[in-house]
Scaffold this motif. Structure first.
Motif, PDB file in Angstrom:
ATOM      1  N   UNK A  78       0.828  -1.210   0.000  1.00  0.00           N
ATOM      2  CA  UNK A  78       0.000   0.000   0.000  1.00  0.00           C
ATOM      3  C   UNK A  78       0.861   1.258   0.000  1.00  0.00           C
ATOM      4  N   UNK A  79       0.524   2.189  -0.875  1.00  0.00           N
ATOM      5  CA  UNK A  79       1.191   3.486  -0.892  1.00  0.00           C
ATOM      6  C   UNK A  79       0.753   4.344   0.298  1.00  0.00           C
ATOM      7  N   UNK A  80      -0.483   4.165   0.705  1.00  0.00           N
ATOM      8  CA  UNK A  80      -1.071   4.906   1.826  1.00  0.00           C
ATOM      9  C   UNK A  80      -2.236   4.083   2.351  1.00  0.00           C
ATOM     10  N   UNK A  81      -2.737   4.369   3.549  1.00  0.00           N
ATOM     11  CA  UNK A  81      -3.837   3.578   4.097  1.00  0.00           C
ATOM     12  C   UNK A  81      -5.069   3.623   3.203  1.00  0.00           C
ATOM     13  N   UNK A  87      -5.816 -10.093  -1.030  1.00  0.00           N
ATOM     14  CA  UNK A  87      -5.546 -10.161  -2.468  1.00  0.00           C
ATOM     15  C   UNK A  87      -5.565  -8.770  -3.107  1.00  0.00           C
ATOM     16  N   UNK A  88      -5.315  -7.763  -2.257  1.00  0.00           N
ATOM     17  CA  UNK A  88      -5.165  -6.375  -2.722  1.00  0.00           C
ATOM     18  C   UNK A  88      -6.359  -5.905  -3.543  1.00  0.00           C
ATOM     19  N   UNK A  89      -7.553  -6.303  -3.082  1.00  0.00           N
ATOM     20  CA  UNK A  89      -8.809  -5.825  -3.674  1.00  0.00           C
ATOM     21  C   UNK A  89      -8.864  -6.019  -5.183  1.00  0.00           C
ATOM     22  N   UNK A  90      -8.349  -7.159  -5.638  1.00  0.00           N
ATOM     23  CA  UNK A  90      -8.445  -7.508  -7.050  1.00  0.00           C
ATOM     24  C   UNK A  90      -7.311  -7.021  -7.919  1.00  0.00           C
ATOM     25  N   UNK A  91      -6.262  -6.458  -7.315  1.00  0.00           N
ATOM     26  CA  UNK A  91      -5.150  -5.925  -8.105  1.00  0.00           C
ATOM     27  C   UNK A  91      -4.536  -6.983  -9.012  1.00  0.00           C
ATOM     28  N   UNK A  92      -4.560  -8.249  -8.587  1.00  0.00           N
ATOM     29  CA  UNK A  92      -3.897  -9.313  -9.335  1.00  0.00           C
ATOM     30  C   UNK A  92      -4.842 -10.094 -10.245  1.00  0.00           C
ATOM     31  N   UNK A  94      -9.607   4.501  -5.785  1.00  0.00           N
ATOM     32  CA  UNK A  94      -9.021   3.981  -4.558  1.00  0.00           C
ATOM     33  C   UNK A  94      -7.870   3.032  -4.853  1.00  0.00           C
ATOM     34  N   UNK A  95      -8.047   2.172  -5.847  1.00  0.00           N
ATOM     35  CA  UNK A  95      -6.969   1.239  -6.194  1.00  0.00           C
ATOM     36  C   UNK A  95      -5.760   1.999  -6.729  1.00  0.00           C
ATOM     37  N   UNK A  96      -6.009   3.022  -7.529  1.00  0.00           N
ATOM     38  CA  UNK A  96      -4.913   3.853  -8.044  1.00  0.00           C
ATOM     39  C   UNK A  96      -4.159   4.493  -6.892  1.00  0.00           C
ATOM     40  N   UNK A 121      -1.320   1.527  -6.994  1.00  0.00           N
ATOM     41  CA  UNK A 121      -0.612   1.781  -8.244  1.00  0.00           C
ATOM     42  C   UNK A 121       0.794   2.318  -7.949  1.00  0.00           C
ATOM     43  N   UNK A 122       1.787   1.542  -8.313  1.00  0.00           N
ATOM     44  CA  UNK A 122       3.189   1.957  -8.188  1.00  0.00           C
ATOM     45  C   UNK A 122       4.024   1.097  -9.110  1.00  0.00           C
ATOM     46  N   UNK A 123       5.181   1.581  -9.493  1.00  0.00           N
ATOM     47  CA  UNK A 123       6.064   0.802 -10.368  1.00  0.00           C
ATOM     48  C   UNK A 123       6.429  -0.538  -9.723  1.00  0.00           C
ATOM     49  N   UNK A 124       6.681  -0.507  -8.415  1.00  0.00           N
ATOM     50  CA  UNK A 124       7.060  -1.746  -7.721  1.00  0.00           C
ATOM     51  C   UNK A 124       5.919  -2.759  -7.746  1.00  0.00           C
TER      52      UNK A 124
END
Length: 312
Positions: free
Chosen positions: A181-184, A213-218, A231-233, A237-240
């Motif tokens: 997470x970039x932020x909460x 599962x990161x709210x469907x990120x994968x 919210x997902x962005x 969202x990050x390069x890593x």
């Protein structure tokens, strides 16, 4: 399904914990159907909270438990003392009020796993532990923990409990996922970082991860160009994290599974007891979670997925 043991409980906890933030009083058929699928894969623990759906989540679970007559075989994990419009509520009065209301809604006289939904660092940890111990002694709670508590506060609580002969936190429920997470996601939420991971490994404190599962990120539905989900962005969202997604996809292809199953296995393959809170809405999604939970990743695979190793 695999299980872990949590101190204070007389039955094990399934590594997949069914989330209920979509359980309401107007969708009883869906609740029953989803919980039926969950039982079919061997699950025995349902997650809820005082604030979910304005209390309807706990009420729906209570109705289902009555209809099924299976309270003794299920673990109920619910949370209280969430902040409200006036601010933090982590105090003895709020804990007692929320707990008694949750017991009534759930139609039970005890909670297997009770967590404080947020922390309030301004409140001395001793006062919180003493309040929770009273409910354990009264039989209302079997085991308690912190949801969204930092590992530093958890250590402070452990030290106080040991010094004063009290029962301490038996588990923790922060966010742990392959995507960092970039932020909460919500105010006051805690995500596990590298330092916290090492602490959990050293202490072997059971961790029940929300948004595992990161709210469907994968799932493959998202890309750097697709910014529809604000919210997902904002959070993931990050390069890593895109690199982690690519690596999860590569490892999934090699193992003949999906990237989201790799993400689930990442949580459950940690070197400490871990469970994943899941929210499938269909039988197919439930089976996908079951299959992902059966995967075991090696320490080298975990490190590679987490970008701390260059090769598998």
């Amino acid at each position: 399904m695999k299980h872990i043991q949590i101190k204070g409980l007389d039955k094990p906890v399934s590594t997949l914990v069914m989330g209920s933030d979509f359980f309401r009083l107007d969708n009883p058929h869906e609740v029953s159907e989803i919980l039926g699928h969950y039982l079919a894969i061997g699950g025995n623990t349902i997650d809820s909270a005082f604030i979910y759906c304005g209390g309807q989540s706990e009420q729906a679970i209570g109705i289902w438990l009555d209809e099924m007559g299976n309270r003794d075989t299920m673990n109920i994990f619910t949370k209280g003392a969430h902040h409200d419009e006036t601010g933090p509520r982590v105090n003895a009065e709020a804990i007692r009020s929320d707990l008694f209301t949750s017991l009534e809604r759930l139609r039970t006289d005890y909670i297997d796993l009770y967590a404080l939904h947020r922390d309030d660092p301004a409140i001395p940890v001793g006062a919180i532990l003493e309040a929770l111990n009273e409910h354990v002694e009264a039989g209302r709670i079997r085991a308690f923990g912190g949801s969204n508590w930092t590992h530093e506060r958890l250590q402070e609580a452990a030290d106080y409990a040991e010094k004063h002969g009290l029962i301490g936190f038996s588990f923790s429920s922060p966010n742990l996922s392959l995507a960092k997470a970039n932020e909460p996601f919500w105010a006051g939420c805690v995500s596990v970082d590298e330092q916290a991971l090492r602490w959990y490994e050293a202490k072997q404190l059971p961790l029940l991860s929300w948004s595992s599962q990161a709210r469907g990120f994968f799932t493959g539905r998202f890309s750097p160009e697709n910014r529809d989900n604000a919210d997902l962005v904002r959070v993931f969202y990050s390069d890593e994290n895109w690199t982690r997604l690519r690596r999860a996809e590569q490892l999934a292809q090699e193992k003949g599974v999906s990237a989201i199953q790799i993400a689930l296995a990442y949580v459950l393959s940690q070197p400490f007891p871990a469970c994943a809170l899941i929210g499938p809405r269909s039988e197919a999604e439930m089976r996908s979670c079951r299959d992902g939970a059966e995967l075991v990743l090696t320490p080298q695979e975990l490190a590679w997925l987490d970008l701390t190793a260059a090769t598998v």
